[in-house]
Design a protein around this motif. Structure first.
Motif, PDB file in Angstrom:
ATOM      1  N   TRP A 233       0.755  -1.377  -0.124  1.00 31.05           N
ATOM      2  CA  TRP A 233       0.083  -0.123  -0.157  1.00 31.05           C
ATOM      3  C   TRP A 233       0.854   1.261  -0.163  1.00 31.05           C
ATOM      4  N   ASN A 234       2.135   1.014   0.884  1.00 32.42           N
ATOM      5  CA  ASN A 234       2.790   2.256   0.780  1.00 32.42           C
ATOM      6  C   ASN A 234       3.976   2.410  -0.181  1.00 32.42           C
ATOM      7  N   ASP A 235       4.073   1.232  -1.091  1.00 32.18           N
ATOM      8  CA  ASP A 235       5.110   1.432  -1.870  1.00 32.18           C
ATOM      9  C   ASP A 235       5.356   2.592  -2.891  1.00 32.18           C
ATOM     10  N   PHE A 236       6.376   3.295  -3.131  1.00 33.29           N
ATOM     11  CA  PHE A 236       6.561   4.377  -4.123  1.00 33.29           C
ATOM     12  C   PHE A 236       7.597   3.852  -4.913  1.00 33.29           C
ATOM     13  N   PHE A 237       8.619   2.969  -4.790  1.00 29.84           N
ATOM     14  CA  PHE A 237       9.612   2.664  -5.622  1.00 29.84           C
ATOM     15  C   PHE A 237       9.051   1.994  -7.100  1.00 29.84           C
ATOM     16  N   LEU A 238       8.491   0.706  -6.727  1.00 28.76           N
ATOM     17  CA  LEU A 238       8.008  -0.026  -7.981  1.00 28.76           C
ATOM     18  C   LEU A 238       6.863   0.581  -8.717  1.00 28.76           C
ATOM     19  N   ALA A 239       6.246   1.177  -7.847  1.00 31.46           N
ATOM     20  CA  ALA A 239       4.937   2.073  -8.538  1.00 31.46           C
ATOM     21  C   ALA A 239       5.716   3.168  -9.413  1.00 31.46           C
ATOM     22  N   PHE A 240       6.528   4.035  -9.052  1.00 34.13           N
ATOM     23  CA  PHE A 240       7.141   4.831 -10.000  1.00 34.13           C
ATOM     24  C   PHE A 240       8.060   4.111 -11.203  1.00 34.13           C
ATOM     25  N   LEU A 241       8.555   3.030 -10.730  1.00 32.28           N
ATOM     26  CA  LEU A 241       9.453   2.402 -11.828  1.00 32.28           C
ATOM     27  C   LEU A 241       8.306   1.911 -12.975  1.00 32.28           C
TER      28      LEU A 241
END
Length: 302
Positions: A233-241
């Protein structure tokens, strides 16, 4: 027989067994000074945990001028319109939907794969089991950031860039080693006699896993679900990638984009943070109850 049953009185509702043991062991035989120290440390942890949430909630109910004038103070009134404005401006609804789809799909895949894998590594005897276990432990030590370039190239070649299902698969794979390690520990804590009795009754391996073992490892499933939910839910890195399309952005990406575009609207930003933090709190509270209440439930059911 009737008199025997009539003499049985329903017992009072007792707190969960594991909870009673924990608190009894925590305070048994302790002096007043030790109890004061324990309560003091617990109070510090409580304030450290709750104050950021209170600060965000307080800021979300202020006007823009109040936030600028005194960001730490209490709101003079309740500016509930911040929530509707943040929902509209930041597009919270679409981003919450994206996060729900990605998180739910990833958790379903994670539990579906991690549970039988952990059972096999804990109960089955086969060649190479220790090597596989060593690889699982080693995979826990490798952060996804180290594999960013090969990961992106692989996902691109598979056509999973800008795909909610694609990033859900990556999330499930990245959380798989820790989940297998946790569930394997729970399987190992169960007595082998339970499986032997089920085999005597003619149960297959799959039936033993589904009807005997799974009810007993509900605390482990809850723990894996909590860890996985918070991480995904809090992931930023993979979503940004992997998510380049703004229509597919999850909550962390949406909050960063909103802050970059409307950085001066702190009251709306606080409102957006409050709305996106609430699901995490709800899931944690629900699964924490399941973690405690289900610890010995499977062993006492007939």
């Amino acid at each position: 027989m009737m008199e025997h049953h009539s003499s049985i009185r329903p017992s009072r509702a007792q707190p969960p067994f594991a909870s009673r043991l924990f608190w009894k062991g925590l305070f048994a035989g302790r002096s007043v000074g030790e109890l004061v120290l324990v309560y003091g440390l617990l109070a510090i942890v409580l304030v450290e945990t709750l104050y950021p949430l209170f600060w965000v909630l307080s800021g979300s109910l202020k006007t823009k001028e109040e936030v600028i004038a005194n960001v730490w103070g209490l709101p003079a009134g309740f500016a509930w319109q911040n929530y509707t404005e943040a929902w509209r401006v930041a597009g919270i609804g679409a981003r919450i939907l994206n996060s729900v789809v990605v998180t739910a799909t990833a958790l379903a895949l994670l539990l579906l794969v991690a549970t039988p894998a952990a059972y096999a590594l804990s109960r089955l005897r086969f060649r190479g089991r220790n090597v596989i276990l060593a690889l699982v432990v080693a995979a826990m030590l490798i952060p996804p950031q180290v594999m960013a370039i090969p990961l992106f190239m692989t996902v691109r070649d598979l056509g999973l860039v800008n795909s909610r299902i694609g990033i859900a698969i990556i999330h499930a794979a990245s959380n798989l080693p820790l989940s297998i390690f946790i569930l394997r520990s729970f399987f190992l804590s169960l007595p082998a006699e339970l499986e032997d009795a089920a085999r005597i009754d003619g149960a297959s391996r799959l039936q033993i896993l589904g009807k005997v073992m799974l009810p007993l490892i509900r605390p482990g499933l809850a723990l894996v679900t909590i860890f996985g939910f918070i991480e995904i839910w809090n992931d930023f890195f993979l979503a940004f990638l992997l998510l380049r399309d703004p229509a597919l952005q999850t909550i962390p990406l949406g909050l960063v984009a909103f802050f970059q575009q409307y950085g001066s609207m702190w009251n709306l930003y606080f409102a957006a943070l409050a709305m996106t933090t609430l699901p995490v709190i709800i899931v944690f509270v629900l699964m924490q109850k399941q973690f405690i209440a289900g610890l010995t439930a499977g062993a006492v059911k007939s």
